[in-house]
Design a protein around this motif. Sequence first.
Motif, PDB file in Angstrom:
ATOM      1  N   UNK A 153       4.638  -1.579  -7.713  1.00 46.48           N
ATOM      2  CA  UNK A 153       4.543  -1.360  -9.151  1.00 46.48           C
ATOM      3  C   UNK A 153       4.757   0.111  -9.442  1.00 46.48           C
ATOM      4  N   UNK A 154       5.363   0.429 -10.583  1.00 45.96           N
ATOM      5  CA  UNK A 154       5.540   1.848 -10.928  1.00 45.96           C
ATOM      6  C   UNK A 154       4.201   2.487 -11.297  1.00 45.96           C
ATOM      7  N   UNK A 155       4.053   3.709 -10.889  1.00 47.19           N
ATOM      8  CA  UNK A 155       2.864   4.488 -11.221  1.00 47.19           C
ATOM      9  C   UNK A 155       3.097   5.120 -12.592  1.00 47.19           C
ATOM     10  N   UNK A 156       2.175   4.954 -13.531  1.00 50.99           N
ATOM     11  CA  UNK A 156       2.363   5.600 -14.834  1.00 50.99           C
ATOM     12  C   UNK A 156       2.537   7.110 -14.672  1.00 50.99           C
ATOM     13  N   UNK A 157       3.436   7.693 -15.445  1.00 54.90           N
ATOM     14  CA  UNK A 157       3.709   9.128 -15.348  1.00 54.90           C
ATOM     15  C   UNK A 157       2.453   9.968 -15.514  1.00 54.90           C
ATOM     16  N   UNK A 158       1.550   9.543 -16.389  1.00 53.74           N
ATOM     17  CA  UNK A 158       0.296  10.255 -16.599  1.00 53.74           C
ATOM     18  C   UNK A 158      -0.481  10.392 -15.289  1.00 53.74           C
ATOM     19  N   UNK A 159      -0.484   9.330 -14.500  1.00 53.87           N
ATOM     20  CA  UNK A 159      -1.183   9.334 -13.212  1.00 53.87           C
ATOM     21  C   UNK A 159      -0.423  10.188 -12.208  1.00 53.87           C
ATOM     22  N   UNK A 160       0.886  10.065 -12.197  1.00 50.66           N
ATOM     23  CA  UNK A 160       1.711  10.806 -11.233  1.00 50.66           C
ATOM     24  C   UNK A 160       1.559  12.315 -11.394  1.00 50.66           C
ATOM     25  N   UNK A 161       1.272  12.782 -12.597  1.00 46.76           N
ATOM     26  CA  UNK A 161       1.141  14.225 -12.853  1.00 46.76           C
ATOM     27  C   UNK A 161      -0.284  14.761 -12.679  1.00 46.76           C
ATOM     28  N   UNK A 162      -1.231  13.896 -12.372  1.00 41.08           N
ATOM     29  CA  UNK A 162      -2.636  14.289 -12.283  1.00 41.08           C
ATOM     30  C   UNK A 162      -2.926  15.137 -11.041  1.00 41.08           C
ATOM     31  N   UNK A 163      -3.690  16.199 -11.227  1.00 35.80           N
ATOM     32  CA  UNK A 163      -4.113  17.029 -10.090  1.00 35.80           C
ATOM     33  C   UNK A 163      -5.060  16.266  -9.170  1.00 35.80           C
ATOM     34  N   UNK A 164      -5.913  15.398  -9.757  1.00 34.28           N
ATOM     35  CA  UNK A 164      -6.816  14.593  -8.930  1.00 34.28           C
ATOM     36  C   UNK A 164      -6.036  13.646  -8.026  1.00 34.28           C
ATOM     37  N   UNK A 176       2.244   6.836  -2.194  1.00 33.71           N
ATOM     38  CA  UNK A 176       3.237   6.257  -3.089  1.00 33.71           C
ATOM     39  C   UNK A 176       4.603   6.377  -2.436  1.00 33.71           C
ATOM     40  N   UNK A 177       5.525   5.566  -2.926  1.00 31.74           N
ATOM     41  CA  UNK A 177       6.904   5.624  -2.464  1.00 31.74           C
ATOM     42  C   UNK A 177       7.762   6.066  -3.641  1.00 31.74           C
ATOM     43  N   UNK A 178       8.682   6.969  -3.374  1.00 30.21           N
ATOM     44  CA  UNK A 178       9.593   7.471  -4.403  1.00 30.21           C
ATOM     45  C   UNK A 178      10.813   6.562  -4.499  1.00 30.21           C
ATOM     46  N   UNK A 179      11.147   6.135  -5.724  1.00 35.18           N
ATOM     47  CA  UNK A 179      12.394   5.408  -5.969  1.00 35.18           C
ATOM     48  C   UNK A 179      13.018   6.021  -7.218  1.00 35.18           C
ATOM     49  N   UNK A 180      14.086   6.766  -6.993  1.00 36.66           N
ATOM     50  CA  UNK A 180      14.670   7.513  -8.111  1.00 36.66           C
ATOM     51  C   UNK A 180      13.664   8.532  -8.604  1.00 36.66           C
ATOM     52  N   UNK A 181      13.402   8.528  -9.892  1.00 35.08           N
ATOM     53  CA  UNK A 181      12.440   9.470 -10.466  1.00 35.08           C
ATOM     54  C   UNK A 181      11.042   8.868 -10.558  1.00 35.08           C
ATOM     55  N   UNK A 182      10.863   7.611 -10.135  1.00 35.49           N
ATOM     56  CA  UNK A 182       9.576   6.932 -10.256  1.00 35.49           C
ATOM     57  C   UNK A 182       8.817   6.914  -8.943  1.00 35.49           C
ATOM     58  N   UNK A 183       7.498   6.982  -9.053  1.00 30.40           N
ATOM     59  CA  UNK A 183       6.626   6.748  -7.907  1.00 30.40           C
ATOM     60  C   UNK A 183       6.148   5.309  -7.980  1.00 30.40           C
ATOM     61  N   UNK A 184       6.131   4.625  -6.836  1.00 30.79           N
ATOM     62  CA  UNK A 184       5.693   3.235  -6.766  1.00 30.79           C
ATOM     63  C   UNK A 184       4.466   3.130  -5.871  1.00 30.79           C
ATOM     64  N   UNK A 185       3.530   2.267  -6.256  1.00 31.85           N
ATOM     65  CA  UNK A 185       2.402   1.943  -5.389  1.00 31.85           C
ATOM     66  C   UNK A 185       2.527   0.466  -5.028  1.00 31.85           C
ATOM     67  N   UNK A 186       1.991   0.092  -3.871  1.00 29.27           N
ATOM     68  CA  UNK A 186       2.112  -1.269  -3.355  1.00 29.27           C
ATOM     69  C   UNK A 186       0.777  -1.996  -3.464  1.00 29.27           C
ATOM     70  N   UNK A 187       0.817  -3.202  -4.017  1.00 23.60           N
ATOM     71  CA  UNK A 187      -0.333  -4.105  -4.070  1.00 23.60           C
ATOM     72  C   UNK A 187      -0.126  -5.175  -3.017  1.00 23.60           C
ATOM     73  N   UNK A 188      -1.152  -5.466  -2.230  1.00 23.69           N
ATOM     74  CA  UNK A 188      -1.086  -6.513  -1.213  1.00 23.69           C
ATOM     75  C   UNK A 188      -2.278  -7.438  -1.399  1.00 23.69           C
ATOM     76  N   UNK A 189      -2.034  -8.732  -1.292  1.00 24.28           N
ATOM     77  CA  UNK A 189      -3.117  -9.719  -1.327  1.00 24.28           C
ATOM     78  C   UNK A 189      -3.320 -10.238   0.090  1.00 24.28           C
ATOM     79  N   UNK A 190      -4.570 -10.230   0.517  1.00 20.88           N
ATOM     80  CA  UNK A 190      -4.952 -10.672   1.869  1.00 20.88           C
ATOM     81  C   UNK A 190      -5.817 -11.928   1.776  1.00 20.88           C
ATOM     82  N   UNK A 191      -5.649 -12.838   2.728  1.00 18.24           N
ATOM     83  CA  UNK A 191      -6.560 -13.983   2.860  1.00 18.24           C
ATOM     84  C   UNK A 191      -7.436 -13.714   4.073  1.00 18.24           C
ATOM     85  N   UNK A 192      -8.724 -13.656   3.829  1.00 26.69           N
ATOM     86  CA  UNK A 192      -9.712 -13.401   4.882  1.00 26.69           C
ATOM     87  C   UNK A 192     -10.518 -14.689   5.058  1.00 26.69           C
TER      88      UNK A 192
END
Length: 195
Positions: A153-164, A176-192
Motif C-alpha cells: 500500500x502507498x504510504x501517505x506523503x504526510x507520513x513519509x515526511x515525518x521525522x518520527x 518501506x519500498x520505493x516505487x517511483x516517487x512513492x513509498x510502499x509498505x507491505x501488509x501480510x496476513x498470517x494464519x497461526x
Amino acid sequence: GDVVIDAGCGSGVLAFVAARLGAERAIGCDISEESVRMASENARHLGLAHVTEFRTGSLLDPVRDVQADVIIGDISGIPDPIAELTGWFPGGRGGGPTGAELPVAMIDEIGDILRPGGRMYLPTGTIQAESKVLSAARRVFGDNVEQLVSREFPLPNLVARSKDVARLVSDGLISFRQRGSRLLWRLTIWRCTKN
C-alpha cells in the motif's frame, strides 16, 4: 459453525463478515466504548444481532469466558507517532512506540481462549516492528505460523515526511519500498494454528 472473536473490532465489519460466512457466533471486542456501541447498532441494522455480540475492554480481557475456534487479531499495529500524525485511531493511540507492543500483548494473552486446533488470523506490516510481532506469534504457535497473503500500500506523503517515521526507519524498526516517487509498505496476513 465456528465461534469467532474479532479483537479490535472497531465498527464490527470483520465480525459481520464472519457471521455472514456462517459463524455460529461472532464476538467483537474493542477498548473504545463508542466503537462497541456503533458495532452493536450496525449489527441490528444488518440483521446480525442474533449472531454477534460486542464487548468493551482491553485486548482479550472482555472475552476471557469464551473458547473460540477463530481469533481475528486485528489489534492496531501502527506505531503511536504514525497514529498521532494520521488520525487513523481515536486519541492518536496506536500499537505502542514501535507498533508491536499491542499486538504482542494480545498474542501473549491468548491462553485458553483459543481452542486446540483453533486459528488466529494476524495482520502484520512493514509499517511496524513486524519481526517482534512474528517472534511472539512463533513463541505461542511454534512452527504453525503460515503466511496467507501479502499486499503493498502507498504510504501517505504526510507520513513519509515525518521525522518520527524517519527515526523508526533509521532504527531498523519499520521499512518501506520505493516505487517511483512513492513509498510502499507491505501488509501480510498470517494464519497461526494452536496445537
